[in-house]
Design a protein around this motif. Structure first.
Motif, PDB file in Angstrom:
ATOM      1  N   PHE A   1       1.064  -1.295  -0.125  1.00  0.00           N
ATOM      2  CA  PHE A   1      -0.122  -0.071  -0.066  1.00  0.00           C
ATOM      3  C   PHE A   1       0.646   1.311   0.080  1.00  0.00           C
ATOM      4  O   PHE A   1       0.718   2.141  -0.571  1.00  0.00           O
ATOM      5  CB  PHE A   1      -0.979   0.093   1.045  1.00  0.00           C
TER       6      PHE A   1
ATOM      7  N   TRP B   1       2.519   1.569  -3.446  1.00  0.00           N
ATOM      8  CA  TRP B   1       1.789   1.867  -4.482  1.00  0.00           C
ATOM      9  C   TRP B   1       1.269   3.472  -4.155  1.00  0.00           C
ATOM     10  O   TRP B   1       1.235   4.408  -5.217  1.00  0.00           O
ATOM     11  CB  TRP B   1       0.642   0.845  -4.119  1.00  0.00           C
TER      12      TRP B   1
ATOM     13  N   PHE C   1       3.766   6.186  -5.612  1.00  0.00           N
ATOM     14  CA  PHE C   1       3.593   6.350  -7.018  1.00  0.00           C
ATOM     15  C   PHE C   1       2.252   7.151  -7.281  1.00  0.00           C
ATOM     16  O   PHE C   1       2.447   8.145  -7.950  1.00  0.00           O
ATOM     17  CB  PHE C   1       3.476   4.752  -7.331  1.00  0.00           C
ATOM     18  N   PHE C   2       1.304   6.652  -6.563  1.00  0.00           N
ATOM     19  CA  PHE C   2      -0.017   7.398  -6.689  1.00  0.00           C
ATOM     20  C   PHE C   2       0.033   8.813  -6.383  1.00  0.00           C
ATOM     21  O   PHE C   2      -0.318   9.803  -7.050  1.00  0.00           O
ATOM     22  CB  PHE C   2      -0.943   6.701  -5.780  1.00  0.00           C
TER      23      PHE C   2
ATOM     24  N   CYS D   1       2.324  10.726  -9.025  1.00  0.00           N
ATOM     25  CA  CYS D   1       1.478  10.953 -10.210  1.00  0.00           C
ATOM     26  C   CYS D   1       0.718  12.240  -9.990  1.00  0.00           C
ATOM     27  O   CYS D   1       0.650  13.204 -10.964  1.00  0.00           O
ATOM     28  CB  CYS D   1       0.743   9.875 -10.827  1.00  0.00           C
TER      29      CYS D   1
ATOM     30  N   PHE E   1       1.825  15.121 -12.283  1.00  0.00           N
ATOM     31  CA  PHE E   1       1.168  15.304 -13.699  1.00  0.00           C
ATOM     32  C   PHE E   1      -0.088  16.192 -13.598  1.00  0.00           C
ATOM     33  O   PHE E   1      -1.069  15.887 -14.126  1.00  0.00           O
ATOM     34  CB  PHE E   1       0.900  13.850 -14.292  1.00  0.00           C
TER      35      PHE E   1
ATOM     36  N   ILE F   1       2.736   3.784 -22.738  1.00  0.00           N
ATOM     37  CA  ILE F   1       3.909   3.650 -21.662  1.00  0.00           C
ATOM     38  C   ILE F   1       4.088   1.962 -21.599  1.00  0.00           C
ATOM     39  O   ILE F   1       3.039   1.284 -21.387  1.00  0.00           O
ATOM     40  CB  ILE F   1       3.435   3.946 -20.447  1.00  0.00           C
TER      41      ILE F   1
ATOM     42  N   GLU G   1       2.835  -7.090 -10.201  1.00  0.00           N
ATOM     43  CA  GLU G   1       1.807  -8.121 -10.422  1.00  0.00           C
ATOM     44  C   GLU G   1       2.001  -9.504  -9.964  1.00  0.00           C
ATOM     45  O   GLU G   1       1.510 -10.377  -9.311  1.00  0.00           O
ATOM     46  CB  GLU G   1       0.851  -7.957 -11.387  1.00  0.00           C
TER      47      GLU G   1
ATOM     48  N   GLU H   1       1.086 -14.461  -2.828  1.00  0.00           N
ATOM     49  CA  GLU H   1       0.034 -14.840  -2.507  1.00  0.00           C
ATOM     50  C   GLU H   1      -0.062 -16.637  -2.494  1.00  0.00           C
ATOM     51  O   GLU H   1      -0.458 -17.221  -1.749  1.00  0.00           O
ATOM     52  CB  GLU H   1      -1.086 -14.544  -3.297  1.00  0.00           C
TER      53      GLU H   1
ATOM     54  N   TRP I   1      -4.618   3.578 -19.691  1.00  0.00           N
ATOM     55  CA  TRP I   1      -3.703   2.636 -19.737  1.00  0.00           C
ATOM     56  C   TRP I   1      -4.158   1.330 -19.653  1.00  0.00           C
ATOM     57  O   TRP I   1      -4.745   0.958 -18.807  1.00  0.00           O
ATOM     58  CB  TRP I   1      -2.541   2.757 -18.815  1.00  0.00           C
TER      59      TRP I   1
ATOM     60  N   ILE J   1      -6.062 -11.345  -8.587  1.00  0.00           N
ATOM     61  CA  ILE J   1      -5.185 -10.719  -9.824  1.00  0.00           C
ATOM     62  C   ILE J   1      -5.752  -9.836 -10.502  1.00  0.00           C
ATOM     63  O   ILE J   1      -5.189  -8.838 -10.971  1.00  0.00           O
ATOM     64  CB  ILE J   1      -4.388 -12.071 -10.295  1.00  0.00           C
TER      65      ILE J   1
ATOM     66  N   VAL K   1      -6.305  -6.684  -9.221  1.00  0.00           N
ATOM     67  CA  VAL K   1      -5.038  -5.954  -9.022  1.00  0.00           C
ATOM     68  C   VAL K   1      -4.746  -5.074 -10.205  1.00  0.00           C
ATOM     69  O   VAL K   1      -4.114  -3.996 -10.394  1.00  0.00           O
ATOM     70  CB  VAL K   1      -3.775  -6.778  -8.479  1.00  0.00           C
ATOM     71  N   ILE K   2      -4.845  -6.035 -11.305  1.00  0.00           N
ATOM     72  CA  ILE K   2      -4.583  -5.421 -12.494  1.00  0.00           C
ATOM     73  C   ILE K   2      -5.505  -4.129 -12.950  1.00  0.00           C
ATOM     74  O   ILE K   2      -4.892  -3.207 -13.495  1.00  0.00           O
ATOM     75  CB  ILE K   2      -4.765  -6.552 -13.805  1.00  0.00           C
TER      76      ILE K   2
ATOM     77  N   LEU L   1      -6.997  -2.056 -10.847  1.00  0.00           N
ATOM     78  CA  LEU L   1      -6.511  -0.892 -10.206  1.00  0.00           C
ATOM     79  C   LEU L   1      -5.129  -0.396 -10.644  1.00  0.00           C
ATOM     80  O   LEU L   1      -4.995   0.871 -10.611  1.00  0.00           O
ATOM     81  CB  LEU L   1      -6.326  -1.404  -8.677  1.00  0.00           C
ATOM     82  N   THR L   2      -4.308  -1.105 -10.839  1.00  0.00           N
ATOM     83  CA  THR L   2      -2.882  -0.888 -11.410  1.00  0.00           C
ATOM     84  C   THR L   2      -3.035  -0.167 -12.637  1.00  0.00           C
ATOM     85  O   THR L   2      -2.468   1.035 -12.939  1.00  0.00           O
ATOM     86  CB  THR L   2      -1.950  -2.209 -11.471  1.00  0.00           C
TER      87      THR L   2
ATOM     88  N   VAL M   1      -4.142   3.479 -12.010  1.00  0.00           N
ATOM     89  CA  VAL M   1      -3.121   4.262 -11.404  1.00  0.00           C
ATOM     90  C   VAL M   1      -1.969   4.594 -12.449  1.00  0.00           C
ATOM     91  O   VAL M   1      -1.817   5.841 -12.515  1.00  0.00           O
ATOM     92  CB  VAL M   1      -2.258   3.507  -9.981  1.00  0.00           C
ATOM     93  N   ILE M   2      -1.837   3.764 -13.401  1.00  0.00           N
ATOM     94  CA  ILE M   2      -0.711   4.031 -14.127  1.00  0.00           C
ATOM     95  C   ILE M   2      -1.308   4.968 -15.361  1.00  0.00           C
ATOM     96  O   ILE M   2      -0.696   5.759 -15.826  1.00  0.00           O
ATOM     97  CB  ILE M   2      -0.354   2.678 -15.006  1.00  0.00           C
TER      98      ILE M   2
ATOM     99  N   LEU N   1      -2.922   7.447 -14.670  1.00  0.00           N
ATOM    100  CA  LEU N   1      -2.561   8.588 -14.284  1.00  0.00           C
ATOM    101  C   LEU N   1      -0.985   9.341 -14.735  1.00  0.00           C
ATOM    102  O   LEU N   1      -0.727  10.548 -14.883  1.00  0.00           O
ATOM    103  CB  LEU N   1      -2.352   8.808 -12.698  1.00  0.00           C
TER     104      LEU N   1
ATOM    105  N   LEU O   1      -9.474   4.955  -5.684  1.00  0.00           N
ATOM    106  CA  LEU O   1      -8.540   3.995  -5.652  1.00  0.00           C
ATOM    107  C   LEU O   1      -7.661   3.626  -4.465  1.00  0.00           C
ATOM    108  O   LEU O   1      -7.710   2.417  -4.208  1.00  0.00           O
ATOM    109  CB  LEU O   1      -7.334   4.973  -6.638  1.00  0.00           C
ATOM    110  N   PRO O   2      -7.273   4.386  -3.564  1.00  0.00           N
ATOM    111  CA  PRO O   2      -6.636   4.218  -2.435  1.00  0.00           C
ATOM    112  C   PRO O   2      -7.703   3.136  -1.361  1.00  0.00           C
ATOM    113  O   PRO O   2      -7.366   2.329  -0.745  1.00  0.00           O
ATOM    114  CB  PRO O   2      -6.129   5.311  -1.588  1.00  0.00           C
TER     115      PRO O   2
ATOM    116  N   ALA P   1      -8.321   0.030  -2.642  1.00  0.00           N
ATOM    117  CA  ALA P   1      -7.081  -0.848  -2.451  1.00  0.00           C
ATOM    118  C   ALA P   1      -6.859  -1.384  -1.012  1.00  0.00           C
ATOM    119  O   ALA P   1      -6.907  -2.372  -0.779  1.00  0.00           O
ATOM    120  CB  ALA P   1      -5.810   0.160  -2.383  1.00  0.00           C
TER     121      ALA P   1
END
Lengths: 290, 584
Positions: free
Chosen positions: A73, A76, A79-80, A83, A87, A100, A109, A116, B311, B357, B360-361, B363-364, B367-368, B370, B388-389, B392
């Motif tokens: 968390f 993540w 990074f959040f 951004c 940006f 990107i 991931e 897990e 993205w 999984i 997570v994809i 959510l990721t 975020v990406i 942004l 988002l958070p 999470a």
């Protein structure tokens, strides 16, 4: 706009912080329970004391998971927030629609998936198997108790000196004299019935959980034991105490109006004291005095 | 708002303007039905919130007289202003039921889905407008039945929103109303889901192939399949439970039940666990019904306000479909404590880990998205970003619950309450707010006030965390959920201060909604008038006038490109709408 946003976030965080700090002293102190019987151990906002032999495994897993969750968390979140600041809309800044290639996200991931898998195969499944399934064999000299839940009490039924449980039949139930419907002939003659749970320290305990009416859940917070009590089913669960003391038995499944008060006490005793209690309880004069 | 419906019904023999009621009440226009759904759902969300605020009083100050309103609820519920346990349990059960089945799902699917989805695919309406209307009215009747249940002897259903048998079969009459209400609500969802699936497959505008669909439409599409396939088992189960209660069958009743010393007259042979399997077979996909459309809204708002394409649009869509499939084989992770062996628990724990999984994809990817954007912090975006958070946290705290070994201690504690509320309250509800602020200009032609919106956002964001964060600590302390008074236990009493903090957070959160309610009504009349595309968005709904007329589009739209062509190199503006062949 951005400045307002940052200001707003700051204010939000400050308010949140103040609220937590205000509440913190209250968190730290363990409050004496309202109920008449004092139980042992210090209770607070984290895990309750652990007095069982296997409980530390569950605790370890919970700790490990929270570290993992925290790291994920925070990483993540950095990074959040980066951004959001880097940006943000501002004069001269334009979005770029170039694709990107986000390799790190793929790695992240995959890491999550591997973690897990490890936690599942390496921790959860073995712990579950040992705690829930590997019931100790008779050679380990386990104490056997039938735990019968009802609205709103826990009944503890011990097999007595012969080590055999008597037959129970709902037709024999009498709330005043025979709450379990125990057949007092044959194996049931020396059976012991109690509204308190007594167990010895250092010996495995096997509880067979069942219910007379609705679904309850047998929860021993200090043992890291939980098992639903389901009418029509008799489900074994086992544990071993590592320490003497008086602790709580809770009901963890909504079972009716007085669900909240379905609390019993568990006395973990030295083996000699436990045997003495059993002997006293099996005296005919004291039958069903509870 | 919809409460006047019966009076109007009597009236229309005397009034010639039948068409008025056809236009605003028994409308077949997807936009009117969407608004009806959304307003009804908002009323229910508010009601569900009020029930919770009452519960929070009892939790924070157990057995104390409720100030001001304590004496309004009658001697049967709150004698002398002190809440009875049965009333507390009824409030708990109805809070869950109302929030899930009468609030969030109707809002996301009935409200946003109905209003926005046909516009986004360039359709003039839904495929089956009358079925659409029937769906709303079935929902409305279900809601009324649920409300009536508060006034029957014994009060509303009080066996939890999960209605576990045998407790629910033995419960007071409110449970019968709950089951009848559920039958209507499920029927409503089934009618709606068929309509959504057909509409998305059949009525897409020319050129709008599946991979040009906005992510929101994809989310609605997958959600519709979940509703279609998951709800029938619960409808069946509800009818069986109704039979157990009314006709003396024993589908969920084992033999030999003795309640308070009285042997019960059930024939036996039934299984209480059967109910749990049927219930969770619905209710786990239902969790994804609560979250997927929310993700859809967030994706729309984020793409629009980062001024760049999402993205990983395709991986997100694949994840969505995969989530949909997987959500049907994880249900028994709600039942780890029912005496499950190692093999079965390992299976459900594994599927549960696998389903994390794709979440997570998604959510990721969001975020990406942004990254390298040009982020506009308007009100819808603030809510979408906060999603988002918060989601999470909700997702991560699902891990210790999805693993059977750690679930032993945390199962049915406040940890669970914290976990799923982080998903649906600051998660889904924030997405709903993002959607309301985002599409309000489309529905009304006016914007909501942005200053009030920001106050609403920041206060809600702070207080919602004050409400739910303490629950994780309470849960770890071992405090069970659904306790009328946790101070009965030593481990509960020790964290009573956290309960109180959570309660104050809830009441403050309630106050924080005032700017929104004010804003919502004031802007109807006094909001700034805007053109049809105030956010400079690319998707088709913004090509229609605001509000769109009957039939939606002035000219039949044709689609030339993907949904999120923002900041395309070589174009004048930073957005390139889907329906334009060349840049205007």
């Amino acid at each position: 706009m951005t400045r307002k946003f940052l200001l707003g976030t700051t204010v939000a965080i400050v308010v949140l912080g103040v609220l937590f700090v205000e509440a913190a002293p209250a968190w730290a102190q363990a409050v004496a329970p309202k109920t008449s019987v004092k139980v042992d151990g210090e209770y607070g906002p984290f895990m309750p004391p652990d007095v069982s032999v296997h409980g530390h495994k569950v605790d370890q897993l919970i700790n490990l998971l929270h570290w993992f969750m925290g790291i994920l968390f925070v990483g993540w979140g950095i990074f959040f927030v980066y951004c959001l600041i880097r940006f943000r809309q501002r004069p001269g800044h334009k979005a770029s629609c170039e694709l990107i290639k986000a390799k790190p996200s793929k790695y992240a991931e995959i890491c999550v998936a591997i973690f897990e898998a490890v936690i599942l195969l390496g921790f959860s499944i073995p712990i579950w198997a040992s705690v829930k399934n590997d019931i100790p064999p008779p050679t380990d000299n386990p104490v056997r108790i039938r735990v019968v839940a009802e609205q709103f009490a826990w009944n503890f039924h011990y097999p007595g000196a012969d080590g055999k449980f008597g037959r129970v039949d709902p037709k024999l139930i009498d709330t005043a004299t025979n709450p379990l419907g125990l057949d007092r002939t044959k194996d049931g003659a020396d059976d012991i019935f109690s509204l308190e749970m007594h167990i010895p320290v250092g010996r495995p305990v096997i509880c067979e959980i069942s219910s007379k009416d609705v679904i309850h859940s047998f929860f021993l917070p200090v043992m890291r034991v939980k098992q639903d009590a389901i009418p029509g089913m008799r489900i074994p669960v086992w544990f071993q105490a590592a320490k003497t003391g008086t602790y709580e038995v809770a009901c963890a499944q909504l079972c009716g109006n007085n669900h909240y008060s379905m609390r019993a006490l568990m006395y973990i005793q030295e083996p000699a004291a436990f045997e003495k209690w059993l002997a006293e309880k099996s005296k005919p004069a004291e039958e069903f005095q509870d | 708002m919809s409460g006047g419906h019966h009076d109007h019904h009597h009236d229309h023999a005397h009034h010639p303007e039948l068409s008025f009621w056809r236009k605003y009440l028994f409308s077949v226009d997807h936009k009117t039905i969407g608004i009806q759904y959304a307003l009804t759902a908002l009323v229910f969300l508010f009601l569900g919130f009020c029930l919770m605020m009452m519960m929070r009083w009892q939790l924070a100050y157990p057995g104390k007289v409720m100030p001001v309103i304590g004496n309004l609820f009658g001697e049967g519920n709150m004698p002398g202003g002190v809440m009875l346990p049965e009333f507390y349990n009824a409030l708990g059960a109805m809070h869950g039921t109302i929030m899930v089945f009468l609030g969030v799902v109707p809002m996301l699917v009935g409200g946003f889905g109905n209003y926005v989805m046909p516009l986004q695919i360039g359709a003039p309406d839904m495929s089956f407008p009358k079925i659409n209307m029937a769906s709303y009215w079935a929902f409305f009747v279900g809601g009324v039945v649920m409300l009536i249940s508060f006034f029957v002897p014994g009060g509303a259903a009080n066996s939890g929103w999960t209605s576990y048998a045998p407790l629910s079969v033995l419960a007071t009459r409110g449970q019968t109303f709950w089951l009848l209400g559920m039958v209507f609500l499920i029927t409503s969802s089934l009618l709606g889901s068929v309509n959504f699936i057909v509409t998305i497959i059949q009525l897409r505008a020319k050129g709008l192939d599946f991979f040009r669909l906005p992510f929101f439409v994809w989310a609605q599409f997958v959600t519709a399949f979940l509703l279609l396939l998951a709800f029938p088992p619960l409808e069946g189960a509800a009818v069986l439970q109704l039979m157990d209660r009314l006709a003396g069958t024993s589908f969920f009743m084992p033999e030999g039940l003795v309640v308070s010393g009285v042997p019960q007259a059930y024939a036996g042979g039934g299984s209480p666990l059967l109910w749990q399997h049927l219930f969770w077979f619905l209710a786990h996909p239902e969790v994804y019904v609560l979250i997927l459309p929310a993700m859809g809204i967030v994706a729309e708002v984020i793409a629009n306000n980062t001024r760049k394409p999402l993205w990983g649009y395709r991986p997100m869509v694949y994840s969505l479909i995969f989530l949909g499939f997987m959500s049907f084989i994880v249900w028994a992770h709600h039942m780890f404590m029912t005496g499950m062996g190692t093999k079965i628990s390992a299976f459900f724990a594994t599927t549960t880990m696998i389903i994390s999984i794709p979440s997570v994809i998604i959510l990721t990817a969001l975020v990406i998205s942004l990254y390298r954007g040009c982020i506009r912090f308007n009100v819808p975006m603030l809510f979408a970003l906060a999603f988002l958070p918060m989601f999470a946290i909700g997702g991560l705290t699902g891990l210790p619950l999805g693993l059977p070994a750690s679930d032993i201690h945390l199962h049915d504690t406040y940890y669970v309450i914290g976990h799923f509320h982080y998903v649906v309250a600051p998660g889904t509800i924030f997405a709903i707010f993002a959607g309301i602020y985002h599409w309000y200009p489309k529905v009304t032609g006016r914007t909501l006030n942005s200053a009030l919106g920001k106050i609403h956002f920041f206060l809600s964001f702070v207080f919602i965390n004050v409400v739910f964060m303490p629950m994780f600590f309470q849960g770890m302390a071992g405090v069970s959920r659904r306790l009328y008074d946790q101070t009965m236990y030593a481990h509960g009493d020790a964290v009573q201060s956290l309960t109180r903090m959570s309660s104050w957070g809830a009441w403050m959160l309630g106050l924080s909604q005032l700017p929104f309610i004010l804003n919502f009504f004031m802007s109807l009349a006094a909001g700034r008038k805007v053109n049809q595309n105030p956010w400079e968005a690319t998707t088709l709904e913004w090509a229609a006038p605001s509000p769109p007329p009957h039939g939606n589009f002035a000219t039949v739209p044709v689609v030339y490109r993907g949904p999120y062509e923002y900041s395309v190199p070589g174009t004048q503006k930073d957005f390139f709408p889907q329906h334009l062949a060349t840049e205007a």
